[in-house]
Enzyme design. Sequence first.
Site, PDB file in Angstrom:
ATOM      1  N   TRP A 296       0.880  -1.178   0.000  1.00 14.92           N
ATOM      2  CA  TRP A 296       0.000   0.000   0.000  1.00 14.92           C
ATOM      3  C   TRP A 296       0.913   1.222   0.000  1.00 14.92           C
ATOM      4  O   TRP A 296       1.788   1.334   0.865  1.00 14.92           O
ATOM      5  CB  TRP A 296      -0.850  -0.061   1.265  1.00 14.92           C
TER       6      TRP A 296
ATOM      7  N   ASP B 236       0.026  -5.176   9.580  1.00 19.03           N
ATOM      8  CA  ASP B 236      -1.103  -4.336   9.194  1.00 19.03           C
ATOM      9  C   ASP B 236      -2.268  -5.276   8.895  1.00 19.03           C
ATOM     10  O   ASP B 236      -2.185  -6.109   7.989  1.00 19.03           O
ATOM     11  CB  ASP B 236      -0.735  -3.500   7.960  1.00 19.03           C
TER      12      ASP B 236
ATOM     13  N   LYS C 117     -13.267  -1.289   6.976  1.00 20.98           N
ATOM     14  CA  LYS C 117     -13.872  -2.183   5.979  1.00 20.98           C
ATOM     15  C   LYS C 117     -14.771  -3.211   6.658  1.00 20.98           C
ATOM     16  O   LYS C 117     -15.880  -3.467   6.212  1.00 20.98           O
ATOM     17  CB  LYS C 117     -12.795  -2.919   5.183  1.00 20.98           C
TER      18      LYS C 117
END
Length: 399
Positions: free
Chosen positions: A130, A211, A246
């Site tokens: 990312w 993460d 999310k």
Amino acid sequence: MFQHVQPYAGDPIFALVDAFNADARPHKVNLSIGIYFDEQGRLPVLDSVRGAEALILAAGGAKPYLPMEGDARMRTEVQKLLLGAGHPAIAAQRVATIQGVGSSGGLKIGADFLRTWLPDSQVWVSDPTWDNHRSMFEGSGFVVNTYPYYDAASGGVRFEAMLQALRGLPARSIVLLHACCHNPTGVDLTREQWQALVPVLRERELLAYLDLAYQGFGDGIAEDAYAVRALADAGLTFFVANSFSKSMSVYGERCGALTAVCADAAEAALVLGQLRYTVRRVYSSPPLHAAQIVAHVLGDAELRGMWEGELAAMRERIAAMRRALHDRLVQRLPGRDFSYFLTQRGMFSYTGLSAAQVDRLREEHAVYLIRSGRICVAGLNLGNVERVAEAMAAVMSTR
Ligand code: KET
């Protein structure tokens, strides 16, 4: 005063969303940002979250400051969600958790903490990762390097090369790892590979920084926490930033946390203290509404059951869309291998499309994806998958 300020080119992901919103073509499809849309293409509000908000309102709605570390009930629930209720590390009080401002806030507080307390360390992120990982750690003053990860030829992980790179790092290097649903590739380490990584982390004295932004979107809530639990079981010291953006569809509420699993209770107390101080210096204390939502959804049995069902439904719809896109592409371009759509995990797939092909998809077909070739599978539905497959096949067959 500010004439020397450099122009900001904008963030590649958010800029693409702006371009999508400005596009007047009615058949446009947004496969850019990592957001889950439902079968109707809407951003869902989960019933479990609505239930939590009803409880928050009913409780009277006073808005005090939270402490620097966040809401106690939320933090306890996060630890149980990550490690499993009753994990010995929790009982030993060697786990320190602060509520974040989303997982980005947690990642950043962790980065600032590490820059202060491991000032000689450098950071290593997967190639690719990312984009914001690099920006965040560089913003905290770190040198950010990459370790080998994605193998374009096989669509898998270059695991031996990854291990070899990690074996060569100086002690106390910070290794950022995606705990599940790797962004952008969708390609995860297997359980065996996580187990093979543990001794390298231990022997080289590396600090794993996990993460976990997509827990529940891969194989399940506990399944997707495998890496967290494997490292904790092995007695390692590590960080994990986790997100509810999310998994609870609460992007703008900024729900997330940062957890440090430490050697013992004394070390965890020291780390928690400095994390609190870091928070105080940056934003003082985290958002109340975010904490209350997460605490209720995870902690109230009825809402928890509801949420697990809703999360499973999101996961299953994404899996169905992977199959739908796969089958349609195989039909159109027989002989090509699209099996990666089925084996990759989570919201994202790495399509192998070139930046030029991505540009054509956007310009000629109104299909928006990141220029790395990453698609957000959660933007597909039965109403647009046919069109997306047709557009992808068109740009793929004229390379
Ligand atoms: N980690 C990863 C791996 C990640 O993909 C995101 C968001 C975050 C952290 C941040 O999540 P939050 O808890 O909301 O702060 N990724 C999507 C959105 C973005 O770029 O901000 C994306 O990759 O599209």
